[in-house]
Scaffold this motif. Sequence first.
Motif, PDB file in Angstrom:
ATOM      1  N   ALA A 178      -1.271  22.540   8.497  1.00  0.00           N
ATOM      2  CA  ALA A 178      -1.551  22.961   7.122  1.00  0.00           C
ATOM      3  C   ALA A 178      -0.266  23.355   6.404  1.00  0.00           C
ATOM      4  CB  ALA A 178      -2.550  24.122   7.121  1.00  0.00           C
ATOM      5  N   GLY A 179       0.600  24.084   7.079  1.00  0.00           N
ATOM      6  CA  GLY A 179       1.883  24.465   6.481  1.00  0.00           C
ATOM      7  C   GLY A 179       2.744  23.257   6.174  1.00  0.00           C
ATOM      8  N   ARG A 180       2.747  22.294   7.072  1.00  0.00           N
ATOM      9  CA  ARG A 180       3.505  21.052   6.863  1.00  0.00           C
ATOM     10  C   ARG A 180       2.970  20.290   5.652  1.00  0.00           C
ATOM     11  NH1 ARG A 180       2.707  16.097   8.493  1.00  0.00           N
ATOM     12  NH2 ARG A 180       0.979  16.629   9.866  1.00  0.00           N
ATOM     13  N   VAL A 181       1.633  20.237   5.516  1.00  0.00           N
ATOM     14  CA  VAL A 181       1.010  19.548   4.376  1.00  0.00           C
ATOM     15  C   VAL A 181       1.361  20.263   3.075  1.00  0.00           C
ATOM     16  CG1 VAL A 181      -1.199  18.979   3.285  1.00  0.00           C
ATOM     17  CG2 VAL A 181      -0.860  18.544   5.732  1.00  0.00           C
ATOM     18  N   MET A 182       1.350  21.585   3.090  1.00  0.00           N
ATOM     19  CA  MET A 182       1.711  22.331   1.874  1.00  0.00           C
ATOM     20  C   MET A 182       3.145  22.007   1.459  1.00  0.00           C
ATOM     21  SD  MET A 182      -1.022  23.860   0.915  1.00  0.00           S
ATOM     22  CE  MET A 182      -0.528  25.094  -0.262  1.00  0.00           C
ATOM     23  N   GLN A 183       4.042  21.865   2.416  1.00  0.00           N
ATOM     24  CA  GLN A 183       5.425  21.498   2.099  1.00  0.00           C
ATOM     25  C   GLN A 183       5.511  20.072   1.554  1.00  0.00           C
ATOM     26  OE1 GLN A 183       8.124  23.509   1.931  1.00  0.00           O
ATOM     27  NE2 GLN A 183       6.481  25.002   2.226  1.00  0.00           N
ATOM     28  N   MET A 184       4.697  19.181   2.079  1.00  0.00           N
ATOM     29  CA  MET A 184       4.646  17.809   1.553  1.00  0.00           C
ATOM     30  C   MET A 184       4.213  17.822   0.090  1.00  0.00           C
ATOM     31  SD  MET A 184       2.856  15.902   4.837  1.00  0.00           S
ATOM     32  CE  MET A 184       2.117  14.638   3.840  1.00  0.00           C
ATOM     33  N   LEU A 185       3.221  18.655  -0.228  1.00  0.00           N
ATOM     34  CA  LEU A 185       2.734  18.745  -1.606  1.00  0.00           C
ATOM     35  C   LEU A 185       3.788  19.349  -2.525  1.00  0.00           C
ATOM     36  CD1 LEU A 185      -0.922  19.712  -0.788  1.00  0.00           C
ATOM     37  CD2 LEU A 185      -0.229  17.705  -2.125  1.00  0.00           C
ATOM     38  N   VAL A 186       4.538  20.343  -2.035  1.00  0.00           N
ATOM     39  CA  VAL A 186       5.619  20.941  -2.825  1.00  0.00           C
ATOM     40  C   VAL A 186       6.674  19.876  -3.140  1.00  0.00           C
ATOM     41  CG1 VAL A 186       7.558  22.571  -2.716  1.00  0.00           C
ATOM     42  CG2 VAL A 186       5.248  23.306  -2.056  1.00  0.00           C
ATOM     43  N   ARG A 187       7.003  19.043  -2.156  1.00  0.00           N
ATOM     44  CA  ARG A 187       7.987  17.971  -2.401  1.00  0.00           C
ATOM     45  C   ARG A 187       7.452  16.936  -3.387  1.00  0.00           C
ATOM     46  NH1 ARG A 187       8.740  18.782   3.058  1.00  0.00           N
ATOM     47  NH2 ARG A 187       7.518  16.960   3.667  1.00  0.00           N
TER      48      ARG A 187
ATOM     49  N   THR B 269     -10.721  14.348  -9.815  1.00  0.00           N
ATOM     50  CA  THR B 269      -9.306  14.014  -9.754  1.00  0.00           C
ATOM     51  C   THR B 269      -8.570  15.123  -9.025  1.00  0.00           C
ATOM     52  OG1 THR B 269      -9.464  12.804 -11.831  1.00  0.00           O
ATOM     53  CG2 THR B 269      -7.263  13.486 -11.139  1.00  0.00           C
ATOM     54  N   VAL B 270      -7.747  14.735  -8.068  1.00  0.00           N
ATOM     55  CA  VAL B 270      -6.972  15.698  -7.276  1.00  0.00           C
ATOM     56  C   VAL B 270      -5.553  15.179  -7.095  1.00  0.00           C
ATOM     57  CG1 VAL B 270      -8.982  16.576  -6.006  1.00  0.00           C
ATOM     58  CG2 VAL B 270      -7.675  14.677  -5.058  1.00  0.00           C
ATOM     59  N   GLY B 271      -4.625  16.078  -6.832  1.00  0.00           N
ATOM     60  CA  GLY B 271      -3.284  15.692  -6.422  1.00  0.00           C
ATOM     61  C   GLY B 271      -3.305  15.372  -4.938  1.00  0.00           C
ATOM     62  N   TYR B 272      -2.350  14.585  -4.496  1.00  0.00           N
ATOM     63  CA  TYR B 272      -2.300  14.251  -3.080  1.00  0.00           C
ATOM     64  C   TYR B 272      -0.856  14.045  -2.629  1.00  0.00           C
ATOM     65  CZ  TYR B 272      -1.159   9.359  -4.015  1.00  0.00           C
ATOM     66  OH  TYR B 272      -0.520   8.209  -4.420  1.00  0.00           O
ATOM     67  N   ALA B 273      -0.687  14.106  -1.333  1.00  0.00           N
ATOM     68  CA  ALA B 273       0.548  13.689  -0.676  1.00  0.00           C
ATOM     69  C   ALA B 273       0.111  12.803   0.477  1.00  0.00           C
ATOM     70  CB  ALA B 273       1.343  14.887  -0.167  1.00  0.00           C
TER      71      ALA B 273
ATOM     72  N   ILE C 285       0.840  -1.207   0.000  1.00  0.00           N
ATOM     73  CA  ILE C 285       0.000   0.000   0.000  1.00  0.00           C
ATOM     74  C   ILE C 285       0.872   1.254   0.000  1.00  0.00           C
ATOM     75  CG2 ILE C 285      -1.634   1.375   1.379  1.00  0.00           C
ATOM     76  CD1 ILE C 285      -2.776  -1.371   2.380  1.00  0.00           C
ATOM     77  N   LEU C 286       1.863   1.302   0.898  1.00  0.00           N
ATOM     78  CA  LEU C 286       2.724   2.480   0.986  1.00  0.00           C
ATOM     79  C   LEU C 286       3.531   2.680  -0.296  1.00  0.00           C
ATOM     80  CD1 LEU C 286       3.902   2.211   4.698  1.00  0.00           C
ATOM     81  CD2 LEU C 286       2.249   3.830   3.712  1.00  0.00           C
ATOM     82  N   THR C 287       3.981   1.589  -0.921  1.00  0.00           N
ATOM     83  CA  THR C 287       4.707   1.704  -2.189  1.00  0.00           C
ATOM     84  C   THR C 287       3.813   2.332  -3.252  1.00  0.00           C
ATOM     85  OG1 THR C 287       6.153  -0.156  -1.689  1.00  0.00           O
ATOM     86  CG2 THR C 287       5.875   0.404  -4.019  1.00  0.00           C
ATOM     87  N   LEU C 288       2.570   1.852  -3.359  1.00  0.00           N
ATOM     88  CA  LEU C 288       1.647   2.424  -4.348  1.00  0.00           C
ATOM     89  C   LEU C 288       1.349   3.896  -4.040  1.00  0.00           C
ATOM     90  CD1 LEU C 288      -0.716  -0.630  -4.819  1.00  0.00           C
ATOM     91  CD2 LEU C 288       0.703   0.432  -6.602  1.00  0.00           C
ATOM     92  N   LEU C 289       1.131   4.227  -2.773  1.00  0.00           N
ATOM     93  CA  LEU C 289       0.864   5.623  -2.409  1.00  0.00           C
ATOM     94  C   LEU C 289       2.053   6.513  -2.756  1.00  0.00           C
ATOM     95  CD1 LEU C 289      -0.879   5.268   1.068  1.00  0.00           C
ATOM     96  CD2 LEU C 289      -1.927   5.987  -1.096  1.00  0.00           C
ATOM     97  N   ASN C 290       3.253   6.033  -2.519  1.00  0.00           N
ATOM     98  CA  ASN C 290       4.443   6.837  -2.774  1.00  0.00           C
ATOM     99  C   ASN C 290       4.795   6.926  -4.254  1.00  0.00           C
ATOM    100  OD1 ASN C 290       4.773   7.407  -0.032  1.00  0.00           O
ATOM    101  ND2 ASN C 290       5.979   5.566   0.302  1.00  0.00           N
ATOM    102  N   GLN C 291       4.353   5.970  -5.071  1.00  0.00           N
ATOM    103  CA  GLN C 291       4.645   5.975  -6.506  1.00  0.00           C
ATOM    104  C   GLN C 291       3.760   6.935  -7.285  1.00  0.00           C
ATOM    105  OE1 GLN C 291       4.002   1.903  -7.664  1.00  0.00           O
ATOM    106  NE2 GLN C 291       6.151   1.355  -7.415  1.00  0.00           N
ATOM    107  N   HIS C 292       2.600   7.272  -6.762  1.00  0.00           N
ATOM    108  CA  HIS C 292       1.618   8.046  -7.518  1.00  0.00           C
ATOM    109  C   HIS C 292       1.409   9.427  -6.912  1.00  0.00           C
ATOM    110  CE1 HIS C 292       0.727   4.584  -9.971  1.00  0.00           C
ATOM    111  NE2 HIS C 292       0.675   3.861  -8.866  1.00  0.00           N
ATOM    112  N   ARG C 293       0.749  10.301  -7.699  1.00  0.00           N
ATOM    113  CA  ARG C 293       0.514  11.673  -7.234  1.00  0.00           C
ATOM    114  C   ARG C 293      -0.928  12.132  -7.420  1.00  0.00           C
ATOM    115  NH1 ARG C 293       5.141  15.454  -9.700  1.00  0.00           N
ATOM    116  NH2 ARG C 293       3.995  15.004 -11.594  1.00  0.00           N
TER     117      ARG C 293
END
Length: 157
Positions: free
Chosen positions: A96-105, A34-38, A9-17
Amino acid sequence: MDEDIRRKILTLLNQHRIMTVVTLRPDGWPQATTVGYANEGLSLYFLCGLDSQKAANLARDDRVSLTIDHDTSDIMAITGLSMAGHAQAVTDLAEAGRVMQMLVRKYPEQASLPGPMPGPEDVRIFCVTPTVISVLDYSEGFGHTDFVTCGPAPQRA
């Protein structure tokens, strides 16, 4: 949860955006978007407009279904995730700020676009906590699915 399934599960989550998230409209019909995610472990974060239909739907009913997958020309190479869970608005500014940084990465290409990224105050951020996950892996047989129960969603502040 079995450790091999968790790793898959974690591999699939980390492979996709991107994921397709389904919310319920006021008339009861599902709305798929359809949305982007982290992700952080099994928790998935996505954002949408403050006044979007998704935000309004989730304010009324926090239940979501979602899928994460990829296109392939080989039907026996289909892999992906289907989840049901609860989406809670992220209201804590530090989170929220931490999540925004996750999305930037997760989307480093966005750094080269003109104009600033929206800030946490400009968007609605949601955290999806899955309650059930179906792991699709056709390489193990046509339509093969491993079903995992994650338990009730924790309450967010």
